[in-house]
Motif scaffolding. Structure first.
Motif, short mmCIF file in Angstrom:
data_model
loop_
_atom_site.label_atom_id
_atom_site.label_comp_id
_atom_site.label_asym_id
_atom_site.label_seq_id
_atom_site.Cartn_x
_atom_site.Cartn_y
_atom_site.Cartn_z
N GLU A 75 0.82 -1.21 0.00
CA GLU A 75 0.00 0.00 0.00
C GLU A 75 0.85 1.26 0.00
O GLU A 75 0.63 2.17 -0.82
CB GLU A 75 -0.94 -0.01 1.21
CG GLU A 75 -1.84 1.22 1.28
CD GLU A 75 -2.77 1.22 2.48
OE1 GLU A 75 -3.42 2.25 2.72
OE2 GLU A 75 -2.84 0.18 3.18
N LEU B 148 -0.55 0.21 -4.19
CA LEU B 148 -1.80 -0.53 -4.41
C LEU B 148 -2.90 0.05 -3.53
O LEU B 148 -2.64 0.62 -2.46
CB LEU B 148 -1.61 -2.01 -4.08
CG LEU B 148 -0.69 -2.84 -4.99
CD1 LEU B 148 -0.79 -4.31 -4.61
CD2 LEU B 148 -1.03 -2.66 -6.47
N GLN C 206 -6.60 -4.14 -2.25
CA GLN C 206 -5.70 -4.97 -3.05
C GLN C 206 -4.48 -5.38 -2.23
O GLN C 206 -4.03 -6.53 -2.31
CB GLN C 206 -5.25 -4.20 -4.30
CG GLN C 206 -6.32 -3.99 -5.34
CD GLN C 206 -5.79 -3.24 -6.54
OE1 GLN C 206 -4.95 -2.34 -6.42
NE2 GLN C 206 -6.28 -3.57 -7.72
N VAL D 105 -3.59 -9.57 -1.69
CA VAL D 105 -2.45 -10.27 -2.26
C VAL D 105 -1.88 -11.33 -1.32
O VAL D 105 -1.76 -12.51 -1.69
CB VAL D 105 -1.34 -9.28 -2.68
CG1 VAL D 105 -0.05 -10.02 -3.02
CG2 VAL D 105 -1.80 -8.46 -3.88
N PHE E 39 -0.89 -4.95 -9.38
CA PHE E 39 -1.62 -5.98 -8.64
C PHE E 39 -1.33 -7.38 -9.16
O PHE E 39 -1.02 -8.29 -8.38
CB PHE E 39 -3.13 -5.71 -8.71
CG PHE E 39 -3.96 -6.74 -7.99
CD1 PHE E 39 -3.96 -6.82 -6.61
CD2 PHE E 39 -4.72 -7.65 -8.71
CE1 PHE E 39 -4.72 -7.78 -5.95
CE2 PHE E 39 -5.48 -8.61 -8.06
CZ PHE E 39 -5.49 -8.67 -6.68
#
Length: 443
Positions: A277, A282, A286, A290, A340
């Motif tokens: 992040e 992201l 998301q 992950v 992503f």
């Protein structure tokens, strides 16, 4: 072995446990590990909300404080290892494990009740630090005890396979905690999560801990421990001085291997959402998704890797994992930085390369110590190394990036840790298929 089973006669091997008893022992061990990692999952995935609620300052500073608080619990783990390890070798594995799971779950539950910084000021982070220290103290006995408990129940020829389910519990607990935090985030929205939603996953730990304590309290202690206890009933338990004097080699080997194991582990699992992040850019959802995908993928391969280690040995599994990570971690971190889809692919490949280590922990480390000092030796070596290198890995990774501006710094840190692990592996004897009644360092 049922609770009514008599102690073995002195000098006689304990009877092998039944399949149903073995399954219950696996479940009892894995459940406690799942509770421990459930806490790590909700803390790692809720660090943005926790920092905003309980710490002052700008967002970036508050997150760094929250990561530092995460690391503080690890600094207490060696104290827990020094306390719980010798106690587990003296009074038994199951008694200690029933206490540690209750302490861990209780402290996690209490985090969800801490008033916000706006309500009580400095006391909010102070209470969090205290609770994290309690968690660290209890965890200092939890992991070494759970791995020892499972290893001493498992048949020698299948210790790798059965031991892999302890790490299945690790990823299951972490994934459940992460998914719970993500699910509430998606359902409640950002405003509600910051206000009160982040607390709910912490409160879930309370009933899980009570269930775990009940399951463990119903188990008999391990056949190997009961046998050793009966044989040594007239002799005092070895003290910490004897452990350091007579078993310094396994202490150093385990400590070195744990540097590699847990720098990779906590960088990959605990720090990754924050990294994705804040460093890769992201979206928050998301960044949380992950590692969940990756951990579910890793869980599929754990039993197969554990079973393979029973056939080819623990050393080849560790050597492959350490060398492969050393070579591939930088390219895979570069792949993670592409977006992503690249983050998912990179995490999956890193997780797959890490699985040979993760799957064989509870088969490898307990077998390096004799029964009389197994719990203490494992707990102390594991927790000292983890506290210095593992729990600090998220904070070190974040600090190195801030200092250098290079988003690949966590990868370089993992490479250095793998080199330490390869040195330690050189001195580790092979223990696959050997009885836990042997001391592999005595030739």
């Amino acid at each position: 072995m049922d609770r009514s089973s008599p102690l073995p006669a002195a000098g006689q091997p304990a009877p092998l446990p039944t399949q149903s008893t073995l399954r219950r022992a696996i479940g009892a061990s894995a459940l406690g590990n799942a509770v421990e990692w459930f806490d790590y999952g909700i803390y790692a995935y809720g660090v943005t909300y926790i920092s905003a609620a309980l710490f002052p300052g700008e967002a970036s500073e508050a997150v760094l404080f929250a990561l530092a608080t995460f690391a503080i619990s690890f600094l207490v783990r060696p104290v827990g290892g020094l306390f719980w390890g010798p106690l587990g070798d003296r009074i038994g594995r199951k008694s200690v494990l029933a206490m540690t799971i209750l302490m861990m779950a209780g402290a996690t539950f209490a985090v969800g009740l801490i008033p916000s910084y706006d309500s009580i000021g400095f006391w909010a982070p102070a209470i969090l630090v205290l609770l994290r220290m309690i968690q660290g103290f209890s965890t200092g006995g939890e992991y070494g005890g759970a791995a020892t408990f499972m290893a001493e129940y498992a048949p020698d020829a299948r210790r790798g396979f059965y031991g892999s389910f302890l790490e299945f519990g690790t990823l299951a607990g972490f994934s459940f905690g992460a998914a719970l935090m993500l699910g509430y985030s998606l359902h409640l929205g950002d405003a509600a999560m910051h206000e009160w939603g982040w607390r709910i996953p912490f409160l879930v730990a309370g009933p899980i801990g009570l269930i775990g304590m009940y399951v463990r309290s119903k188990m008999e202690d391990t056949p190997v421990f009961l046998e050793a206890q009966q044989a040594a009933e007239d002799r005092p338990s070895p003290g910490l001085a004897a452990l350091g004097r007579d078993h310094w080699r396994p202490l150093l080997v385990v400590g070195g291997l744990v540097v590699a194991l847990n720098v990779v582990n906590y960088t990959l699992l605990s720090y990754m959402p924050t990294y994705l992040e804040r460093r890769i850019g992201l979206a928050p959802d998301q960044a949380l998704l992950v590692p969940i995908i990756g951990m579910l993928f890793m869980m599929v391969f754990l039993p197969f890797a554990g079973a393979l280690s029973d056939r080819i040995g623990r050393r080849p599994m560790w050597r492959f994992s350490l060398i492969a990570l050393l070579v591939a971690v930088v390219p895979l971190y570069m792949l993670i930085g592409t977006g992503f889809a690249g983050a998912v692919a990179g995490f999956l490949l890193l997780g797959l390369l890490y699985v040979p280590q993760l799957a064989t922990i509870s088969a490898t480390f307990p077998a390096l110590f004799p029964t009389a000092v197994r719990f203490a030796g494992f707990a102390i070596a594991y927790n000292i190394s983890t506290s210095i290198f593992g729990g600090t890995a998220p904070m070190v990774g974040s600090a190195l990036i801030s200092a250098t501006g290079d988003p690949l710094m966590p990868a370089y840190y993992m490479m250095a840790a793998c080199l330490v692990g390869l040195v330690a592996l050189h001195y580790m004897p092979e223990t696959a298929g050997r009885s836990l009644r042997d001391d592999p360092f005595r030739r």
